[in-house]
Write a protein that holds these residues in place. Sequence first.
Motif, PDB file in Angstrom:
ATOM      1  N   PHE A 268       0.842  -1.194   0.000  1.00 28.45           N
ATOM      2  CA  PHE A 268       0.000   0.000   0.000  1.00 28.45           C
ATOM      3  C   PHE A 268       0.881   1.249   0.000  1.00 28.45           C
ATOM      4  CE2 PHE A 268      -1.774   3.497   2.502  1.00 28.45           C
ATOM      5  CZ  PHE A 268      -2.876   3.807   1.735  1.00 28.45           C
ATOM      6  N   GLY A 269       0.582   2.182  -0.880  1.00 29.57           N
ATOM      7  CA  GLY A 269       1.307   3.443  -0.888  1.00 29.57           C
ATOM      8  C   GLY A 269       1.556   3.936  -2.298  1.00 29.57           C
ATOM      9  N   SER A 270       2.337   4.999  -2.410  1.00 31.31           N
ATOM     10  CA  SER A 270       2.632   5.617  -3.694  1.00 31.31           C
ATOM     11  C   SER A 270       3.902   5.036  -4.293  1.00 31.31           C
ATOM     12  CB  SER A 270       2.791   7.137  -3.523  1.00 31.31           C
ATOM     13  OG  SER A 270       3.265   7.722  -4.711  1.00 31.31           O
ATOM     14  N   SER A 271       3.843   4.704  -5.576  1.00 28.91           N
ATOM     15  CA  SER A 271       5.010   4.158  -6.276  1.00 28.91           C
ATOM     16  C   SER A 271       6.112   5.186  -6.418  1.00 28.91           C
ATOM     17  CB  SER A 271       4.600   3.681  -7.677  1.00 28.91           C
ATOM     18  OG  SER A 271       3.528   2.776  -7.613  1.00 28.91           O
ATOM     19  N   ARG A 272       5.815   6.449  -6.135  1.00 33.21           N
ATOM     20  CA  ARG A 272       6.823   7.494  -6.267  1.00 33.21           C
ATOM     21  C   ARG A 272       7.734   7.592  -5.050  1.00 33.21           C
ATOM     22  NH1 ARG A 272       2.496  12.021  -7.843  1.00 33.21           N
ATOM     23  NH2 ARG A 272       1.232  10.644  -6.566  1.00 33.21           N
ATOM     24  N   LYS A 273       7.444   6.815  -4.009  1.00 36.44           N
ATOM     25  CA  LYS A 273       8.223   6.905  -2.771  1.00 36.44           C
ATOM     26  C   LYS A 273       9.300   5.832  -2.736  1.00 36.44           C
ATOM     27  CE  LYS A 273       4.786   9.262  -0.040  1.00 36.44           C
ATOM     28  NZ  LYS A 273       5.578  10.501  -0.125  1.00 36.44           N
ATOM     29  N   ALA A 274      10.506   6.256  -2.370  1.00 37.89           N
ATOM     30  CA  ALA A 274      11.654   5.343  -2.342  1.00 37.89           C
ATOM     31  C   ALA A 274      11.429   4.196  -1.363  1.00 37.89           C
ATOM     32  CB  ALA A 274      12.919   6.118  -1.975  1.00 37.89           C
ATOM     33  N   GLU A 275      10.729   4.483  -0.232  1.00 38.50           N
ATOM     34  CA  GLU A 275      10.507   3.439   0.768  1.00 38.50           C
ATOM     35  C   GLU A 275       9.696   2.278   0.197  1.00 38.50           C
ATOM     36  OE1 GLU A 275      10.833   7.439   2.770  1.00 38.50           O
ATOM     37  OE2 GLU A 275       9.729   6.590   1.079  1.00 38.50           O
ATOM     38  N   LEU A 276       8.700   2.594  -0.610  1.00 37.12           N
ATOM     39  CA  LEU A 276       7.865   1.541  -1.201  1.00 37.12           C
ATOM     40  C   LEU A 276       8.641   0.745  -2.241  1.00 37.12           C
ATOM     41  CD1 LEU A 276       4.831   0.887  -0.606  1.00 37.12           C
ATOM     42  CD2 LEU A 276       5.588   3.073   0.283  1.00 37.12           C
ATOM     43  N   LEU A 277       9.437   1.443  -3.052  1.00 35.78           N
ATOM     44  CA  LEU A 277      10.231   0.748  -4.064  1.00 35.78           C
ATOM     45  C   LEU A 277      11.286  -0.144  -3.416  1.00 35.78           C
ATOM     46  CD1 LEU A 277      10.623   3.657  -6.635  1.00 35.78           C
ATOM     47  CD2 LEU A 277       9.242   1.596  -6.903  1.00 35.78           C
ATOM     48  N   ASN A 278      11.869   0.311  -2.303  1.00 33.11           N
ATOM     49  CA  ASN A 278      12.816  -0.542  -1.570  1.00 33.11           C
ATOM     50  C   ASN A 278      12.116  -1.751  -0.977  1.00 33.11           C
ATOM     51  OD1 ASN A 278      15.325   0.715  -1.942  1.00 33.11           O
ATOM     52  ND2 ASN A 278      14.849   2.279  -0.410  1.00 33.11           N
ATOM     53  N   ALA A 279      10.889  -1.526  -0.448  1.00 29.32           N
ATOM     54  CA  ALA A 279      10.134  -2.650   0.113  1.00 29.32           C
ATOM     55  C   ALA A 279       9.772  -3.659  -0.972  1.00 29.32           C
ATOM     56  CB  ALA A 279       8.860  -2.137   0.794  1.00 29.32           C
ATOM     57  N   ALA A 280       9.614  -3.162  -2.206  1.00 29.68           N
ATOM     58  CA  ALA A 280       9.333  -4.061  -3.330  1.00 29.68           C
ATOM     59  C   ALA A 280      10.602  -4.710  -3.885  1.00 29.68           C
ATOM     60  CB  ALA A 280       8.622  -3.291  -4.437  1.00 29.68           C
ATOM     61  N   GLN A 281      11.747  -4.413  -3.229  1.00 29.27           N
ATOM     62  CA  GLN A 281      13.039  -5.028  -3.572  1.00 29.27           C
ATOM     63  C   GLN A 281      13.428  -4.715  -5.019  1.00 29.27           C
ATOM     64  OE1 GLN A 281      13.165  -9.192  -2.287  1.00 29.27           O
ATOM     65  NE2 GLN A 281      11.597  -8.767  -0.735  1.00 29.27           N
ATOM     66  N   ILE A 282      13.458  -3.415  -5.317  1.00 30.45           N
ATOM     67  CA  ILE A 282      13.749  -2.987  -6.680  1.00 30.45           C
ATOM     68  C   ILE A 282      15.170  -3.318  -7.101  1.00 30.45           C
ATOM     69  CG2 ILE A 282      14.463  -0.644  -6.018  1.00 30.45           C
ATOM     70  CD1 ILE A 282      13.058   0.329  -8.574  1.00 30.45           C
ATOM     71  N   ASP A 283      16.079  -3.450  -6.138  1.00 31.25           N
ATOM     72  CA  ASP A 283      17.479  -3.706  -6.484  1.00 31.25           C
ATOM     73  C   ASP A 283      17.673  -5.063  -7.155  1.00 31.25           C
ATOM     74  OD1 ASP A 283      16.652  -4.742  -4.031  1.00 31.25           O
ATOM     75  OD2 ASP A 283      18.704  -4.970  -3.316  1.00 31.25           O
ATOM     76  N   THR A 284      16.715  -5.987  -6.975  1.00 33.10           N
ATOM     77  CA  THR A 284      16.843  -7.316  -7.596  1.00 33.10           C
ATOM     78  C   THR A 284      15.752  -7.584  -8.635  1.00 33.10           C
ATOM     79  OG1 THR A 284      15.548  -8.303  -5.798  1.00 33.10           O
ATOM     80  CG2 THR A 284      17.959  -8.285  -5.542  1.00 33.10           C
ATOM     81  N   ALA A 285      14.979  -6.567  -9.002  1.00 30.73           N
ATOM     82  CA  ALA A 285      13.876  -6.759  -9.951  1.00 30.73           C
ATOM     83  C   ALA A 285      14.409  -6.864 -11.375  1.00 30.73           C
ATOM     84  CB  ALA A 285      12.884  -5.609  -9.845  1.00 30.73           C
TER      85      ALA A 285
END
Length: 656
Positions: free
Chosen positions: A452-469
Amino acid sequence: MVHFIETLALLSCAVVVVWLFRKLNLPAILAYLIAGIIVGEHGFSWVTENVNYEHFAELGIVFLLFTLGLEFSFTRLKAMRHLVFAVGGLQVLVSILAFTLVSLLFDLSFGASFTVAAVLALSSTAIVIRQLSETGAMKRKSGQISVAVLLFQDIAVVPLLIIIPMLATGGEGSMLLALLFALVKGVFVVALLFFIGKKLLPPLFDLVAQVRTDELFVLTTLLVTLFAAALTQWFGLSMALGAFLAGMMLGESEYKHQLEADIRPYRDILLGLFFMTIGMKLDPAILVSAPLQTLALIVSFMMIKIVVIRQLAIRAGESAKDGWASGIMLAQMGEFGFVLIALANQNDILPQNVASMLLVAGILSMAITPYMVNNARKWALTLSNTKQIDTSEFEQLPTQRKLKDHVIICGFGRVGQTVSRFLKQEHIDFVAIDIDPLRTSKARQAGENVLFGSSRKAELLNAAQIDTARLVVIAFGEDKQSSEVIQKVRAMAPEVPILVRTKNDDQLDMLQQAGANEVVPESLEGSLMLVSQVLSLSGVPFSRIVRRVQKERKNHYNHLHGFFQGEQTDMSVDSPRKIEFAHAIVLTKDAFAIGKTVGELGLAERRVALLSIKRGEQEIEDLPNDFVLMEQDMVIVRGRPRRVERFEGYINQGET
């Protein structure tokens, strides 16, 4: 002639000031208020008889409440009744009591104190609802609380209009009878409108829709709105209340969106006129003569209203965050307050200096309201010590495991869910991010990996593990938000591919420049799918269809961008700047371009694209630079309207 010149001055000032404020990214409402000050009797006095304009301006509020009613249904309003009465009703009563006691301390009479209290207790329906609609905050809990309070305030105006004139005569018995009679009339007219809305309006609009005439549909919409407003006014109630009830009756019909589209132009123009008439009342001299008193009045009454609404919201079971946000949104004085001030002046209840001070304080409080509404949520989070992402159960993935080579889907609406369904069939992990708490909650209950949250926020992208996507898919289709997400993703993971969904090709170049690897315009992809079906049913071999579709995609839909505009094409202010049109130019006998090659036309420097040339019955695409133009050739080009127009002048007359 005088009225014509006044109207011309009014419109000219509005156009210039609104254009300037929009360039500075300031609210249009504030622009209209400033324009009203400029043309009013305390400014350049270009418009002096503003009473005539006020009658038209009131229709802006009527149409605004009609569109608000379209968003509600009777069941939804019934579900909100605890907010309307527990927060809205008590807010009016508590605020009037508090402001009356404070006013009595300043040696005002009871009648004047009660009038001041009634004026300050009301908030601006027009400004708050318009800002909530523009910012999309209407669906939030704080927005719903605000709407509930405003609805009760509009109802409360009726008894206040009865009470204030009677304060001059002191007739308590007649006042009670008048209020009781008003209540009976109110129940009757509401029941009458409900009957008309349920029994007569649906078949009426069915008949109008069958004629398939836009003008008749618009006229019927205006007639229904004004009839409902006139009916409630005739019974001594608010015109806005009648319009709201009419909109609510039609909100459940299939014509809801068409009705809203038809009424919007009239609503916006008349609302602008309404805010200008408010600005005309402001006397800047008071700001010079008593600036501290004016500032103290504004700060004090706004703080009292914020605290009252916040406490009542919490008492009704709402969160402190939503209570603060609603209080901040509703802190200003309302447009009906000016009606009460005028009524009190007519009955000699309110001293002139107090009335002038209230007018100035009210207008200034309304002027800062757009800024307060836009920042209400942020300030409420700070005041309530709540984190920006306040739904803690959404901060971690249900799986609680480390992911690798997964897909991140930004936006979990219909498109995002369709993408996820195919990914699951191929056993590819995904993480979705969505701003809708209800959708997120339901998806998580079904075991989906959704944050839940905005895709524009770094915290959400980190929680989605963007570094390994392995891929980021932006599926919500809003170009401005998509651009912000692309920039954030690029800053955090420069190498990850980004696929963006957009509704059409207006902003295709912008999204690619922002860092998107692939941009998929829905309208163009839909065209390709339709074409493939047409060719298949026409007997074209499947392998040739696939090659043609792949060629268009490889060329970034190059031949699909331009199209021939029609009557229904969006030609709003911004559209010609971003939409590319196709245009056919026939080379007549004396055309400058005859005998010249394609390479000599300077297509690149003139920023237009050559789609094809029709020569007789033959249409030639993929033209080489040495192709020579001849008389009667039809040159089909694509580009933005002004560039195409200049290019047409060039190839016909040699203009540069």
